[in-house]
Design a protein around this motif. Structure first.
Motif, PDB file in Angstrom:
ATOM      1  N   ALA A   1       0.841  -1.190   0.000  1.00  0.00           N
ATOM      2  CA  ALA A   1       0.000   0.000   0.000  1.00  0.00           C
ATOM      3  C   ALA A   1       0.881   1.246   0.000  1.00  0.00           C
ATOM      4  O   ALA A   1       2.034   1.216   0.441  1.00  0.00           O
ATOM      5  CB  ALA A   1      -0.936   0.015   1.211  1.00  0.00           C
ATOM      6  N   ARG A   2       0.302   2.342  -0.476  1.00  0.00           N
ATOM      7  CA  ARG A   2       0.991   3.630  -0.448  1.00  0.00           C
ATOM      8  C   ARG A   2      -0.051   4.734  -0.580  1.00  0.00           C
ATOM      9  O   ARG A   2      -0.947   4.652  -1.424  1.00  0.00           O
ATOM     10  CB  ARG A   2       1.995   3.732  -1.594  1.00  0.00           C
ATOM     11  CG  ARG A   2       2.915   4.948  -1.503  1.00  0.00           C
ATOM     12  CD  ARG A   2       3.736   5.072  -2.757  1.00  0.00           C
ATOM     13  NE  ARG A   2       4.874   5.961  -2.575  1.00  0.00           N
ATOM     14  CZ  ARG A   2       5.617   6.410  -3.584  1.00  0.00           C
ATOM     15  NH1 ARG A   2       5.346   6.047  -4.833  1.00  0.00           N
ATOM     16  NH2 ARG A   2       6.630   7.217  -3.350  1.00  0.00           N
ATOM     17  N   LYS A   3       0.070   5.765   0.234  1.00  0.00           N
ATOM     18  CA  LYS A   3      -0.817   6.909   0.151  1.00  0.00           C
ATOM     19  C   LYS A   3      -0.073   8.066  -0.495  1.00  0.00           C
ATOM     20  O   LYS A   3       0.905   8.571   0.065  1.00  0.00           O
ATOM     21  CB  LYS A   3      -1.323   7.305   1.534  1.00  0.00           C
ATOM     22  CG  LYS A   3      -2.377   8.406   1.510  1.00  0.00           C
ATOM     23  CD  LYS A   3      -2.931   8.654   2.900  1.00  0.00           C
ATOM     24  CE  LYS A   3      -4.003   9.744   2.882  1.00  0.00           C
ATOM     25  NZ  LYS A   3      -4.564   9.976   4.231  1.00  0.00           N
ATOM     26  N   GLY A   4      -0.547   8.478  -1.690  1.00  0.00           N
ATOM     27  CA  GLY A   4       0.108   9.563  -2.409  1.00  0.00           C
ATOM     28  C   GLY A   4       1.542   9.217  -2.725  1.00  0.00           C
ATOM     29  O   GLY A   4       1.850   8.142  -3.231  1.00  0.00           O
ATOM     30  N   ASP A   5       2.461  10.134  -2.405  1.00  0.00           N
ATOM     31  CA  ASP A   5       3.874   9.875  -2.621  1.00  0.00           C
ATOM     32  C   ASP A   5       4.575   9.540  -1.312  1.00  0.00           C
ATOM     33  O   ASP A   5       5.779   9.756  -1.151  1.00  0.00           O
ATOM     34  CB  ASP A   5       4.543  11.081  -3.272  1.00  0.00           C
ATOM     35  CG  ASP A   5       4.380  12.354  -2.446  1.00  0.00           C
ATOM     36  OD1 ASP A   5       3.726  12.306  -1.396  1.00  0.00           O
ATOM     37  OD2 ASP A   5       4.921  13.389  -2.869  1.00  0.00           O
ATOM     38  N   GLY A   6       3.816   8.985  -0.364  1.00  0.00           N
ATOM     39  CA  GLY A   6       4.361   8.619   0.932  1.00  0.00           C
ATOM     40  C   GLY A   6       5.156   7.327   0.883  1.00  0.00           C
ATOM     41  O   GLY A   6       5.488   6.811  -0.196  1.00  0.00           O
ATOM     42  N   PRO A   7       5.471   6.776   2.037  1.00  0.00           N
ATOM     43  CA  PRO A   7       6.274   5.546   2.097  1.00  0.00           C
ATOM     44  C   PRO A   7       5.498   4.335   1.595  1.00  0.00           C
ATOM     45  O   PRO A   7       4.261   4.319   1.608  1.00  0.00           O
ATOM     46  CB  PRO A   7       6.595   5.410   3.582  1.00  0.00           C
ATOM     47  CG  PRO A   7       5.472   6.118   4.273  1.00  0.00           C
ATOM     48  CD  PRO A   7       5.119   7.273   3.378  1.00  0.00           C
ATOM     49  N   TRP A   8       6.245   3.319   1.181  1.00  0.00           N
ATOM     50  CA  TRP A   8       5.641   2.051   0.804  1.00  0.00           C
ATOM     51  C   TRP A   8       5.403   1.233   2.069  1.00  0.00           C
ATOM     52  O   TRP A   8       6.266   1.163   2.948  1.00  0.00           O
ATOM     53  CB  TRP A   8       6.548   1.268  -0.148  1.00  0.00           C
ATOM     54  CG  TRP A   8       6.685   1.907  -1.493  1.00  0.00           C
ATOM     55  CD1 TRP A   8       7.735   2.631  -1.967  1.00  0.00           C
ATOM     56  CD2 TRP A   8       5.712   1.870  -2.555  1.00  0.00           C
ATOM     57  NE1 TRP A   8       7.487   3.060  -3.251  1.00  0.00           N
ATOM     58  CE2 TRP A   8       6.262   2.606  -3.639  1.00  0.00           C
ATOM     59  CE3 TRP A   8       4.455   1.308  -2.688  1.00  0.00           C
ATOM     60  CZ2 TRP A   8       5.586   2.786  -4.842  1.00  0.00           C
ATOM     61  CZ3 TRP A   8       3.777   1.476  -3.896  1.00  0.00           C
ATOM     62  CH2 TRP A   8       4.335   2.201  -4.949  1.00  0.00           C
ATOM     63  N   ILE A   9       4.232   0.614   2.150  1.00  0.00           N
ATOM     64  CA  ILE A   9       3.846  -0.180   3.310  1.00  0.00           C
ATOM     65  C   ILE A   9       3.655  -1.618   2.843  1.00  0.00           C
ATOM     66  O   ILE A   9       2.902  -1.882   1.897  1.00  0.00           O
ATOM     67  CB  ILE A   9       2.551   0.361   3.935  1.00  0.00           C
ATOM     68  CG1 ILE A   9       2.726   1.840   4.318  1.00  0.00           C
ATOM     69  CG2 ILE A   9       2.156  -0.458   5.154  1.00  0.00           C
ATOM     70  CD1 ILE A   9       1.431   2.518   4.706  1.00  0.00           C
ATOM     71  N   VAL A  10       4.343  -2.561   3.490  1.00  0.00           N
ATOM     72  CA  VAL A  10       4.332  -3.964   3.066  1.00  0.00           C
ATOM     73  C   VAL A  10       3.824  -4.842   4.197  1.00  0.00           C
ATOM     74  O   VAL A  10       4.273  -4.721   5.345  1.00  0.00           O
ATOM     75  CB  VAL A  10       5.740  -4.426   2.635  1.00  0.00           C
ATOM     76  CG1 VAL A  10       5.726  -5.904   2.235  1.00  0.00           C
ATOM     77  CG2 VAL A  10       6.256  -3.569   1.477  1.00  0.00           C
ATOM     78  N   GLY A  11       2.874  -5.718   3.871  1.00  0.00           N
ATOM     79  CA  GLY A  11       2.359  -6.677   4.826  1.00  0.00           C
ATOM     80  C   GLY A  11       2.904  -8.069   4.558  1.00  0.00           C
ATOM     81  O   GLY A  11       3.006  -8.496   3.400  1.00  0.00           O
TER      82      GLY A  11
ATOM     83  N   ARG B   1       2.593 -15.363   7.789  1.00  0.00           N
ATOM     84  CA  ARG B   1       3.352 -16.358   8.556  1.00  0.00           C
ATOM     85  C   ARG B   1       3.926 -15.669   9.795  1.00  0.00           C
ATOM     86  O   ARG B   1       3.415 -15.858  10.890  1.00  0.00           O
ATOM     87  CB  ARG B   1       4.427 -17.052   7.704  1.00  0.00           C
ATOM     88  CG  ARG B   1       3.829 -17.809   6.514  1.00  0.00           C
ATOM     89  CD  ARG B   1       4.895 -18.431   5.647  1.00  0.00           C
ATOM     90  NE  ARG B   1       4.358 -18.809   4.365  1.00  0.00           N
ATOM     91  CZ  ARG B   1       3.806 -19.994   4.070  1.00  0.00           C
ATOM     92  NH1 ARG B   1       3.707 -20.908   5.005  1.00  0.00           N
ATOM     93  NH2 ARG B   1       3.345 -20.243   2.857  1.00  0.00           N
ATOM     94  N   ASP B   2       4.972 -14.848   9.638  1.00  0.00           N
ATOM     95  CA  ASP B   2       5.350 -13.930  10.713  1.00  0.00           C
ATOM     96  C   ASP B   2       4.566 -12.650  10.430  1.00  0.00           C
ATOM     97  O   ASP B   2       5.029 -11.759   9.726  1.00  0.00           O
ATOM     98  CB  ASP B   2       6.864 -13.674  10.690  1.00  0.00           C
ATOM     99  CG  ASP B   2       7.300 -12.706  11.779  1.00  0.00           C
ATOM    100  OD1 ASP B   2       6.441 -12.312  12.598  1.00  0.00           O
ATOM    101  OD2 ASP B   2       8.482 -12.332  11.804  1.00  0.00           O
ATOM    102  N   HIS B   3       3.363 -12.570  10.978  1.00  0.00           N
ATOM    103  CA  HIS B   3       2.400 -11.537  10.593  1.00  0.00           C
ATOM    104  C   HIS B   3       2.862 -10.167  11.088  1.00  0.00           C
ATOM    105  O   HIS B   3       2.933  -9.913  12.294  1.00  0.00           O
ATOM    106  CB  HIS B   3       1.017 -11.879  11.168  1.00  0.00           C
ATOM    107  CG  HIS B   3       0.530 -13.233  10.783  1.00  0.00           C
ATOM    108  ND1 HIS B   3       0.183 -13.559   9.492  1.00  0.00           N
ATOM    109  CD2 HIS B   3       0.349 -14.352  11.523  1.00  0.00           C
ATOM    110  CE1 HIS B   3      -0.214 -14.821   9.445  1.00  0.00           C
ATOM    111  NE2 HIS B   3      -0.116 -15.331  10.663  1.00  0.00           N
ATOM    112  N   ARG B   4       3.125  -9.265  10.130  1.00  0.00           N
ATOM    113  CA  ARG B   4       3.637  -7.954  10.493  1.00  0.00           C
ATOM    114  C   ARG B   4       3.477  -6.993   9.326  1.00  0.00           C
ATOM    115  O   ARG B   4       3.264  -7.413   8.178  1.00  0.00           O
ATOM    116  CB  ARG B   4       5.111  -8.031  10.883  1.00  0.00           C
ATOM    117  CG  ARG B   4       6.032  -8.422   9.715  1.00  0.00           C
ATOM    118  CD  ARG B   4       7.365  -8.948  10.206  1.00  0.00           C
ATOM    119  NE  ARG B   4       8.343  -9.130   9.137  1.00  0.00           N
ATOM    120  CZ  ARG B   4       8.408 -10.188   8.335  1.00  0.00           C
ATOM    121  NH1 ARG B   4       7.531 -11.178   8.464  1.00  0.00           N
ATOM    122  NH2 ARG B   4       9.338 -10.264   7.393  1.00  0.00           N
ATOM    123  N   ILE B   5       3.613  -5.700   9.628  1.00  0.00           N
ATOM    124  CA  ILE B   5       3.599  -4.660   8.597  1.00  0.00           C
ATOM    125  C   ILE B   5       4.855  -3.814   8.775  1.00  0.00           C
ATOM    126  O   ILE B   5       5.149  -3.358   9.893  1.00  0.00           O
ATOM    127  CB  ILE B   5       2.348  -3.763   8.716  1.00  0.00           C
ATOM    128  CG1 ILE B   5       1.066  -4.602   8.669  1.00  0.00           C
ATOM    129  CG2 ILE B   5       2.332  -2.725   7.594  1.00  0.00           C
ATOM    130  CD1 ILE B   5      -0.202  -3.808   8.945  1.00  0.00           C
TER     131      ILE B   5
END
Length: 328
Positions: A136-146, A149-153
Motif C-alpha cells: 500500500a501507499r498513500k500519495g507519494d508517501g512511504p511504501w507499506i508492506v504486509g 506467517r510472521d504476521h507484520r507490517i
C-alpha cells in the motif's frame, strides 16, 4: 526466422491476431528468447471485451524463464515512474515497465527485481520471514508492506531497496488469530484511512478487514464480502487499492478442484456500502489472481490485475488491464 517459415506461418499468425486468439509477441523483455503470450478475456469467445463494469484492454501470460518474476502478489501503479510495482512471495520487489499501444496492454518493456530488506538491513529469506503479500501507499508517501506467517507490517520510508521500520498496526491485535498462510493478504491506503484485510471470510463475530486511522491510531472493523456466487465458493480478499474519492476496490478469489479459479472486484465506499464491479467465472481467462492496482489518468480509471503462479508449472502469471466505467 527464415523467409520460408515466415511464408508458412505468417498468414496463420495474422489470422489468429485478427480473431483475438493467443498470439506470441516480439518483445524486448525476451532477451533469452522467451516470448510473452497475449491472452483474450475469454478463450471461448476471443471477441469478448467486457465483464461487468470493466472494458478489457489486453492481457499477457508472462513466463518465469529468465526474469523469474513469479510469485507476484500485491500490485500498485506508481504514477511518478509510470510503472507497476509488485511484491512477491519470496520477499522481492518487481518493477514492471509496460509496453502499451494507445490504451491497450501489448507487452512488457522491462522488469527490474530486487530483494526486500529486514530491520537490520539483512536480505529476507525463507517463507517464515519472506512471505510478503500486500502493498500500500498513500500519495507519494512511504511504501507499506504486509507479511504473513510472521504476521507484520513494515514501512519503507526511503523506498523498497532500503531498511524498513515497524508499522504501528499489528495484524494479530486488530484481526485476531491468523493462519500461517492466510494472513494479511490485502492492504490499501485511501483518503479515509488504511484498509487491512486477512485472507478469510467475514463472520458476524469476526471481520476480515479493518480500517486504520493513522491520525489518532484507531481502527474499526470493515467486513467485506464477494458477490453471492463467490461467497458460496468461499472467496476471500487477496488485494485492494483505493480510488482518489476514498472508494476501495477489493479483489476476491477462490479456487476449488470442481469450480477452478474464480475472481471478483467489489467497490466499497468509506461508509461500507458496496457495489459489484465484475465477477470472473469460467470460461473467462482465469488464474490465481492476487494483485490489483488502480491507475487514474485524465478522468479515466484503469485497473490491472495479476495472478500469483506460486512458482508452479501448473499456474501462470497473468497480467490484465481494464478500464472501469464511470461510477455514478
Amino acid at each position: 526466422m527464415s523467409l520460408l517459415r515466415i511464408a508458412l506461418w505468417g498468414p496463420l499468425l495474422l489470422a489468429a491476431l485478427l480473431a483475438g486468439a493467443y498470439v506470441y509477441t516480439h518483445d524486448p523483455f525476451a532477451r533469452d528468447g522467451t516470448e510473452l503470450l497475449q491472452v483474450p478475456l475469454s478463450e471461448d469467445d476471443p471477441s469478448l471485451d467486457r465483464v461487468g463494469d470493466l472494458k478489457y484492454l489486453g492481457g499477457l501470460d508472462i513466463p518465469r524463464i529468465g526474469q523469474n518474476i513469479g510469485g507476484l502478489s500485491g500490485l500498485r501503479w506508481d504514477a511518478e515512474s509510470g510503472r507497476l510495482l509488485a511484491i512477491t512471495d519470496d520477499a522481492r520487489s518487481v518493477w514492471i515497465t509496460l509496453d502499451e499501444q494507445g490504451e491497450r496492454l501489448t507487452s512488457v518493456a522491462d522488469v527490474e527485481s530486487g530483494p526486500l530488506l529486514g530491520l537490520k538491513g539483512e536480505t529476507l529469506t525463507g517463507k517464515e520471514q519472506g512471505d510478503s503479500e500486500s502493498l500500500a501507499r498513500k500519495g507519494d508517501g512511504p511504501w507499506i508492506v504486509g507479511f504473513e506467517r510472521d504476521h507484520r507490517i513494515w514501512v519503507y520510508d526511503q523506498g523498497l531497496a532500503e531498511v524498513p521500520t515497524r508499522h504501528p498496526l499489528k495484524p494479530t491485535e486488530v484481526l485476531g488469530e491468523l493462519e500461517d498462510n492466510r494472513g494479511l493478504e490485502a492492504m490499501a491506503a485511501g483518503s479515509e484511512g488504511q484498509l487491512a484485510c486477512a485472507e478469510r471470510i467475514a463472520r458476524p463475530d469476526r471481520a476480515n478487514c479493518v480500517l486504520y486511522n493513522d491520525d489518532d491510531d484507531t481502527f474499526s472493523d470493515f467486513p467485506v464480502t464477494p458477490p453471492q456466487e463467490l461467497t458460496e465458493l468461499g472467496a476471500t480478499p487477496t488485494d485492494a487499492d483505493a480510488l482518489s474519492d476514498g472508494t476501495f476496490l477489493i479483489l476476491f478469489r477462490s479456487y476449488s478442484p470442481a469450480a477452478g479459479n474464480t475472481a471478483a472486484i467489489v467497490a466499497y465506499a468509506p461508509d461500507g456500502s458496496s457495489r459489484e464491479i465484475a465477477t470472473f467465472l469460467p470460461p473467462l481467462t482465469l488464474d490465481n489472481f492476487e494483485g490489483l492496482a488502480v491507475r487514474e489518468e485524465d478522468n479515466r480509471t484503469f485497473i490491472y490485475i495479476v495472478s500469483d503462479d506460486n512458482f508452479s508449472g501448473s499456474q501462470r502469471t497473468l497480467l490484465m488491464k481494464f478500464e472501469l466505467d464511470p461510477m455514478g
